[in-house]
Design a protein around this motif. Structure first.
Motif, PDB file in Angstrom:
ATOM      1  N   GLY A  54       6.263 -10.691 -23.334  1.00 16.99           N
ATOM      2  CA  GLY A  54       4.948 -11.312 -23.188  1.00 16.99           C
ATOM      3  C   GLY A  54       3.847 -10.506 -23.852  1.00 16.99           C
ATOM      4  O   GLY A  54       4.044  -9.397 -24.322  1.00 16.99           O
ATOM      5  N   ARG A  55       2.696 -11.113 -23.866  1.00 21.17           N
ATOM      6  CA  ARG A  55       1.499 -10.505 -24.449  1.00 21.17           C
ATOM      7  C   ARG A  55       0.769  -9.724 -23.364  1.00 21.17           C
ATOM      8  O   ARG A  55       0.705 -10.156 -22.220  1.00 21.17           O
ATOM      9  N   LEU A  56       0.289  -8.540 -23.713  1.00 17.64           N
ATOM     10  CA  LEU A  56      -0.481  -7.742 -22.764  1.00 17.64           C
ATOM     11  C   LEU A  56      -1.968  -8.018 -22.953  1.00 17.64           C
ATOM     12  O   LEU A  56      -2.477  -7.988 -24.066  1.00 17.64           O
ATOM     13  N   THR A  57      -2.626  -8.298 -21.844  1.00 13.18           N
ATOM     14  CA  THR A  57      -4.081  -8.442 -21.823  1.00 13.18           C
ATOM     15  C   THR A  57      -4.600  -7.520 -20.734  1.00 13.18           C
ATOM     16  O   THR A  57      -3.827  -7.017 -19.901  1.00 13.18           O
ATOM     17  N   TRP A  58      -5.911  -7.303 -20.724  1.00 11.60           N
ATOM     18  CA  TRP A  58      -6.475  -6.458 -19.685  1.00 11.60           C
ATOM     19  C   TRP A  58      -6.175  -7.022 -18.298  1.00 11.60           C
ATOM     20  O   TRP A  58      -5.857  -6.286 -17.366  1.00 11.60           O
ATOM     21  N   GLY A  59      -6.221  -8.335 -18.168  1.00  8.96           N
ATOM     22  CA  GLY A  59      -5.939  -8.951 -16.874  1.00  8.96           C
ATOM     23  C   GLY A  59      -4.517  -8.676 -16.401  1.00  8.96           C
ATOM     24  O   GLY A  59      -4.292  -8.327 -15.243  1.00  8.96           O
ATOM     25  N   ARG A  60      -3.554  -8.845 -17.292  1.00  6.75           N
ATOM     26  CA  ARG A  60      -2.158  -8.602 -16.929  1.00  6.75           C
ATOM     27  C   ARG A  60      -1.900  -7.131 -16.626  1.00  6.75           C
ATOM     28  O   ARG A  60      -1.146  -6.795 -15.713  1.00  6.75           O
ATOM     29  N   VAL A  61      -2.494  -6.264 -17.417  1.00  4.09           N
ATOM     30  CA  VAL A  61      -2.311  -4.827 -17.191  1.00  4.09           C
ATOM     31  C   VAL A  61      -2.872  -4.424 -15.834  1.00  4.09           C
ATOM     32  O   VAL A  61      -2.213  -3.718 -15.055  1.00  4.09           O
ATOM     33  N   LEU A  62      -4.085  -4.874 -15.531  1.00  5.80           N
ATOM     34  CA  LEU A  62      -4.699  -4.515 -14.247  1.00  5.80           C
ATOM     35  C   LEU A  62      -3.943  -5.137 -13.077  1.00  5.80           C
ATOM     36  O   LEU A  62      -3.738  -4.481 -12.049  1.00  5.80           O
ATOM     37  N   LEU A  63      -3.499  -6.391 -13.221  1.00  2.01           N
ATOM     38  CA  LEU A  63      -2.732  -7.027 -12.150  1.00  2.01           C
ATOM     39  C   LEU A  63      -1.426  -6.268 -11.898  1.00  2.01           C
ATOM     40  O   LEU A  63      -1.044  -6.021 -10.751  1.00  2.01           O
ATOM     41  N   SER A  64      -0.762  -5.872 -12.964  1.00  2.00           N
ATOM     42  CA  SER A  64       0.475  -5.100 -12.831  1.00  2.00           C
ATOM     43  C   SER A  64       0.207  -3.771 -12.129  1.00  2.00           C
ATOM     44  O   SER A  64       0.968  -3.349 -11.256  1.00  2.00           O
ATOM     45  N   GLY A  65      -0.868  -3.098 -12.508  1.00  2.01           N
ATOM     46  CA  GLY A  65      -1.230  -1.830 -11.872  1.00  2.01           C
ATOM     47  C   GLY A  65      -1.571  -1.999 -10.403  1.00  2.01           C
ATOM     48  O   GLY A  65      -1.151  -1.204  -9.554  1.00  2.01           O
ATOM     49  N   VAL A  66      -2.301  -3.067 -10.097  1.00  3.37           N
ATOM     50  CA  VAL A  66      -2.679  -3.339  -8.710  1.00  3.37           C
ATOM     51  C   VAL A  66      -1.431  -3.615  -7.865  1.00  3.37           C
ATOM     52  O   VAL A  66      -1.280  -3.078  -6.762  1.00  3.37           O
ATOM     53  N   LEU A  67      -0.531  -4.463  -8.377  1.00  3.02           N
ATOM     54  CA  LEU A  67       0.671  -4.801  -7.610  1.00  3.02           C
ATOM     55  C   LEU A  67       1.596  -3.591  -7.434  1.00  3.02           C
ATOM     56  O   LEU A  67       2.112  -3.351  -6.342  1.00  3.02           O
ATOM     57  N   GLY A  68       1.803  -2.845  -8.505  1.00  2.00           N
ATOM     58  CA  GLY A  68       2.638  -1.642  -8.403  1.00  2.00           C
ATOM     59  C   GLY A  68       2.022  -0.617  -7.463  1.00  2.00           C
ATOM     60  O   GLY A  68       2.716   0.001  -6.649  1.00  2.00           O
ATOM     61  N   GLY A  69       0.708  -0.446  -7.555  1.00  2.00           N
ATOM     62  CA  GLY A  69       0.007   0.486  -6.668  1.00  2.00           C
ATOM     63  C   GLY A  69       0.066   0.044  -5.221  1.00  2.00           C
ATOM     64  O   GLY A  69       0.195   0.864  -4.309  1.00  2.00           O
ATOM     65  N   ALA A  70      -0.012  -1.277  -4.995  1.00  2.00           N
ATOM     66  CA  ALA A  70       0.054  -1.790  -3.621  1.00  2.00           C
ATOM     67  C   ALA A  70       1.414  -1.483  -2.994  1.00  2.00           C
ATOM     68  O   ALA A  70       1.487  -1.076  -1.830  1.00  2.00           O
ATOM     69  N   TRP A  71       2.487  -1.674  -3.761  1.00  2.00           N
ATOM     70  CA  TRP A  71       3.824  -1.367  -3.238  1.00  2.00           C
ATOM     71  C   TRP A  71       3.963   0.117  -2.929  1.00  2.00           C
ATOM     72  O   TRP A  71       4.489   0.498  -1.887  1.00  2.00           O
ATOM     73  N   PHE A  72       3.499   0.957  -3.846  1.00  2.00           N
ATOM     74  CA  PHE A  72       3.585   2.395  -3.622  1.00  2.00           C
ATOM     75  C   PHE A  72       2.721   2.799  -2.425  1.00  2.00           C
ATOM     76  O   PHE A  72       3.126   3.596  -1.586  1.00  2.00           O
ATOM     77  N   GLY A  73       1.525   2.225  -2.346  1.00  2.00           N
ATOM     78  CA  GLY A  73       0.635   2.518  -1.224  1.00  2.00           C
ATOM     79  C   GLY A  73       1.216   2.063   0.098  1.00  2.00           C
ATOM     80  O   GLY A  73       1.055   2.733   1.123  1.00  2.00           O
TER      81      GLY A  73
END
Length: 158
Positions: A54-73
């Motif tokens: 897929g294509r990376l956009t700021w929205g996708r990057v931030l959503l991925s970071g938020v979701l990964g961070g939420a799981w780790f948190g």
């Protein structure tokens, strides 16, 4: 650990087009009492494949970071919640998730910003062999060739 992948004077017992036929050959050897601990299956002619997902956009990057961070948190919050005072368990979990979301977004944003648009896509990589060679210790070569020659539907090439 490298010693487990070494053989004494290795000789080629055959080359197979796919892993399944190499595995069947070793299984055939095993069924006939061959010392299979002296066999090594080696993937050769390696190719690296990269599937663009897929294509990376700021929205996708931030959503991925938020979701990964939420799981780790969540994980950290649950671990801290074990040691929290009675009634404070939920606060520990929620704090862990919130901090994970914030830091996940920050880390993802910094990582994406450092690429400066040089890699605006996501992908999955793998390395695949084209052939599978069976190697055997020299002292077992003749017996192995004899057994594989008697294998029904054998596809080994020497």
């Amino acid at each position: 650990m490298a010693q487990i992948f070494s053989l004494e004077y290795p000789q080629s017992l055959g080359v197979h087009d796919d892993y399944e036929t190499a595995q069947k050959a070793v299984d055939h050897l095993s069924d006939h009492g061959f010392p299979v601990e002296s066999v090594l299956i080696v993937g050769t002619d390696l190719k690296q494949l990269e599937r663009v997902t897929g294509r990376l956009t700021w929205g996708r990057v931030l959503l991925s970071g938020v979701l990964g961070g939420a799981w780790f948190g969540l994980l950290i919050g649950l671990l801290l919640g074990i040691f929290a005072a009675e009634g404070e368990w939920l606060n520990a979990v929620l704090t862990g998730v919130l901090l994970g979301v914030v830091w996940g977004a920050i880390i993802a944003a910094v990582g994406y910003a450092t690429t400066r648009g040089r890699r605006d896509f996501s992908s999955v990589k793998t390395i695949l062999p084209s052939k599978y060679e069976l190697l055997v210790e020299h002292k077992h070569l003749a017996r192995g060739q004899e057994l594989l020659a008697s294998m029904p539907g054998g596809t080994t090439s020497f």
